[in-house]
Structures are given as C-alpha cells and as structure tokens.
Scaffold this motif. Structure first.
Motif, PDB file in Angstrom:
ATOM      1  N   LEU A 114      52.344  40.744  46.554  1.00  0.00           N
ATOM      2  CA  LEU A 114      52.452  40.373  45.112  1.00  0.00           C
ATOM      3  C   LEU A 114      51.223  39.711  44.735  1.00  0.00           C
ATOM      4  O   LEU A 114      50.848  39.904  43.470  1.00  0.00           O
ATOM      5  N   ILE A 115      50.763  38.859  45.478  1.00  0.00           N
ATOM      6  CA  ILE A 115      49.673  37.936  44.881  1.00  0.00           C
ATOM      7  C   ILE A 115      48.426  38.872  44.712  1.00  0.00           C
ATOM      8  O   ILE A 115      47.687  38.971  43.623  1.00  0.00           O
ATOM      9  N   LEU A 116      48.092  39.791  45.701  1.00  0.00           N
ATOM     10  CA  LEU A 116      46.966  40.856  45.500  1.00  0.00           C
ATOM     11  C   LEU A 116      47.085  41.763  44.434  1.00  0.00           C
ATOM     12  O   LEU A 116      46.126  41.999  43.586  1.00  0.00           O
ATOM     13  N   SER A 117      48.558  41.930  44.103  1.00  0.00           N
ATOM     14  CA  SER A 117      48.617  43.006  42.796  1.00  0.00           C
ATOM     15  C   SER A 117      48.396  42.408  41.615  1.00  0.00           C
ATOM     16  O   SER A 117      47.499  42.872  40.662  1.00  0.00           O
ATOM     17  N   ILE A 118      48.614  41.010  41.405  1.00  0.00           N
ATOM     18  CA  ILE A 118      48.652  40.214  40.370  1.00  0.00           C
ATOM     19  C   ILE A 118      47.089  40.002  39.962  1.00  0.00           C
ATOM     20  O   ILE A 118      46.522  40.178  39.050  1.00  0.00           O
ATOM     21  N   ILE A 119      46.267  39.847  41.121  1.00  0.00           N
ATOM     22  CA  ILE A 119      44.890  39.602  41.037  1.00  0.00           C
ATOM     23  C   ILE A 119      44.265  40.979  40.601  1.00  0.00           C
ATOM     24  O   ILE A 119      43.442  41.162  39.724  1.00  0.00           O
ATOM     25  N   LEU A 120      44.542  42.217  41.109  1.00  0.00           N
ATOM     26  CA  LEU A 120      44.070  43.447  40.985  1.00  0.00           C
ATOM     27  C   LEU A 120      44.507  43.840  39.504  1.00  0.00           C
ATOM     28  O   LEU A 120      43.694  44.615  38.762  1.00  0.00           O
ATOM     29  N   LEU A 121      45.593  43.571  38.889  1.00  0.00           N
ATOM     30  CA  LEU A 121      46.025  43.961  37.689  1.00  0.00           C
ATOM     31  C   LEU A 121      45.472  43.195  36.634  1.00  0.00           C
ATOM     32  O   LEU A 121      45.225  43.784  35.362  1.00  0.00           O
ATOM     33  N   TYR A 122      45.274  41.926  36.603  1.00  0.00           N
ATOM     34  CA  TYR A 122      44.971  41.011  35.667  1.00  0.00           C
ATOM     35  C   TYR A 122      43.478  40.443  36.109  1.00  0.00           C
ATOM     36  O   TYR A 122      42.865  39.467  35.517  1.00  0.00           O
ATOM     37  N   TYR A 123      42.450  41.292  36.787  1.00  0.00           N
ATOM     38  CA  TYR A 123      41.277  40.707  37.100  1.00  0.00           C
ATOM     39  C   TYR A 123      40.338  40.922  35.639  1.00  0.00           C
ATOM     40  O   TYR A 123      39.509  39.761  35.795  1.00  0.00           O
ATOM     41  N   ASP A 124      40.425  41.881  35.003  1.00  0.00           N
ATOM     42  CA  ASP A 124      39.614  42.000  33.845  1.00  0.00           C
ATOM     43  C   ASP A 124      39.943  40.625  32.850  1.00  0.00           C
ATOM     44  O   ASP A 124      39.116  40.311  32.291  1.00  0.00           O
ATOM     45  N   LYS A 125      41.249  40.473  32.731  1.00  0.00           N
ATOM     46  CA  LYS A 125      41.717  39.361  31.738  1.00  0.00           C
ATOM     47  C   LYS A 125      40.981  37.862  32.274  1.00  0.00           C
ATOM     48  O   LYS A 125      40.666  37.144  31.497  1.00  0.00           O
ATOM     49  N   PHE A 126      41.150  37.890  33.838  1.00  0.00           N
ATOM     50  CA  PHE A 126      40.735  36.451  34.199  1.00  0.00           C
ATOM     51  C   PHE A 126      39.231  36.520  34.027  1.00  0.00           C
ATOM     52  O   PHE A 126      38.667  35.237  33.601  1.00  0.00           O
ATOM     53  N   SER A 127      38.487  37.628  34.185  1.00  0.00           N
ATOM     54  CA  SER A 127      36.841  37.474  34.129  1.00  0.00           C
ATOM     55  C   SER A 127      36.548  37.132  32.710  1.00  0.00           C
ATOM     56  O   SER A 127      35.510  36.631  32.602  1.00  0.00           O
ATOM     57  N   SER A 128      37.229  37.808  31.802  1.00  0.00           N
ATOM     58  CA  SER A 128      36.959  37.644  30.505  1.00  0.00           C
ATOM     59  C   SER A 128      36.988  36.259  30.000  1.00  0.00           C
ATOM     60  O   SER A 128      36.533  35.671  29.272  1.00  0.00           O
ATOM     61  N   ASP A 129      38.196  35.512  30.458  1.00  0.00           N
ATOM     62  CA  ASP A 129      38.471  34.491  30.059  1.00  0.00           C
ATOM     63  C   ASP A 129      37.618  33.358  30.601  1.00  0.00           C
ATOM     64  O   ASP A 129      37.560  32.145  30.005  1.00  0.00           O
ATOM     65  N   LEU A 130      37.019  33.625  31.694  1.00  0.00           N
ATOM     66  CA  LEU A 130      36.202  32.777  32.465  1.00  0.00           C
ATOM     67  C   LEU A 130      34.760  32.582  31.640  1.00  0.00           C
ATOM     68  O   LEU A 130      34.280  31.327  31.870  1.00  0.00           O
ATOM     69  N   GLY A 131      34.393  33.652  31.146  1.00  0.00           N
ATOM     70  CA  GLY A 131      33.270  33.462  30.419  1.00  0.00           C
ATOM     71  C   GLY A 131      31.940  33.211  31.078  1.00  0.00           C
ATOM     72  O   GLY A 131      31.250  34.032  31.736  1.00  0.00           O
ATOM     73  N   LEU A 132      31.623  32.005  30.996  1.00  0.00           N
ATOM     74  CA  LEU A 132      30.338  31.474  31.638  1.00  0.00           C
ATOM     75  C   LEU A 132      30.435  31.462  33.152  1.00  0.00           C
ATOM     76  O   LEU A 132      29.312  31.565  33.926  1.00  0.00           O
ATOM     77  N   LEU A 133      31.370  31.268  33.895  1.00  0.00           N
ATOM     78  CA  LEU A 133      31.557  31.380  35.197  1.00  0.00           C
ATOM     79  C   LEU A 133      31.480  32.775  36.038  1.00  0.00           C
ATOM     80  O   LEU A 133      31.792  32.850  36.764  1.00  0.00           O
TER      81      LEU A 133
END
Length: 161
Positions: A114-133
């Motif tokens: 379940l954790i891996l699926s959340i990471i895979l499903l929302y990676y694009d959103k996480f990476s765009s929210d991080l911006g500079l990082l």
C-alpha cells in the motif's frame, strides 16, 4: 480448496452467462464482452471460494484478478483513469489486506504494498510540490529499486525467532 464445488460452480455460471448474453447479440452491453469481463468472473469465483468456502488463501488471487478486470474496464471507458503501475501494486496491497483480515498473517506485506502504491501513484505530484528539492530527490529516485531489492533479500534471509 476445502469446498470444491463453489469455485467451479461460479466459473460455470459466470462463463455460461457471458457466452449466452454474447449469443443474444445485445447491443446494450457490447463493451462487456471482452477479456476483462472474464477476469472479473474468475476473480469473483476465487472470492466466492475464499469467503463462502472459507478457503482464505483464495482471497488474494480473487482480488488480483477482479481488480485487473475492473482496472481495464475502467481504463477503456473513462479518460481520467490513470494507466500506471501503482494501480496494480494497489490492487495487490488491497488483496493482501483482505487476506490478512481472515488469516491474521501478512499485514507487513499489505502495508508495504500500500505504501509503495501511494508512492508510485503520486510521485509526479510529490516531485512537482517539492520544486527546488527535486534534484536531490531525483538522485534518490534513481536508486529506489535497489532499496526494494535489499528489502526483498532481507525478508528472504531473515531468521525466524
């Protein structure tokens, strides 16, 4: 399988209805005369075997087959549906969680999927929210499969107490 009549009974009823409705040439349901529908039927048969026949090990394959059939039905009908690997991992995680409810074993695997699926499903959103990082995270993201491999080897070679 404990009660051997449930699984083949549901398969025969489901496949018989599938082909009977197909021969009637109903124009209302042509999108359901596809292979994902057969996956749904087989998944329902496994789930029936798991819950009605109390063969709880049949729950996981039932959820996986039903989930894959449902996934491809939704994918072909709705544009908003994601075509990502994370959805398949989520299906497996849900299957492990439902099996855990009955067998009380496999909670760690369910949570891990379940954790891996959340990471895979929302990676694009996480990476765009991080911006500079994003540059630092992208380096870590390159090597995440190695971390999964290491966890797999740990689970294989971990000694039971």
């Amino acid at each position: 399988m404990k009660n051997q009549r449930i699984f083949p009974g549901i398969i025969l009823i489901g496949v018989g209805c599938f082909f009977f409705l197909q021969q009637l040439n109903l124009t209302v349901l042509p999108e359901f005369f596809t292979w994902p529908t057969l996956m749904l039927i087989i998944g329902i048969a496994f789930l029936g075997q798991g819950y009605i026949g109390k063969d709880y090990e049949a729950i996981l394959p039932g959820v996986i087959l039903f989930g894959i059939g449902l996934y491809f039905h939704v994918l072909s009908h709705y544009a908003f549906w994601n075509n990502q690997v994370g959805a398949f991992v989520l299906i497996i995680g849900i299957g492990c969680l439902l099996r855990y409810q009955k067998t009380h074993s496999g909670l760690f695997q369910a949570v891990l999927f379940l954790i891996l699926s959340i990471i895979l499903l929302y990676y694009d959103k996480f990476s765009s929210d991080l911006g500079l990082l994003q540059n630092g995270v992208s380096i870590i993201w390159k090597f995440w499969p190695i971390m999964i491999i290491a966890i797999g080897f740990f689970l294989l070679y971990k000694r039971k107490k």
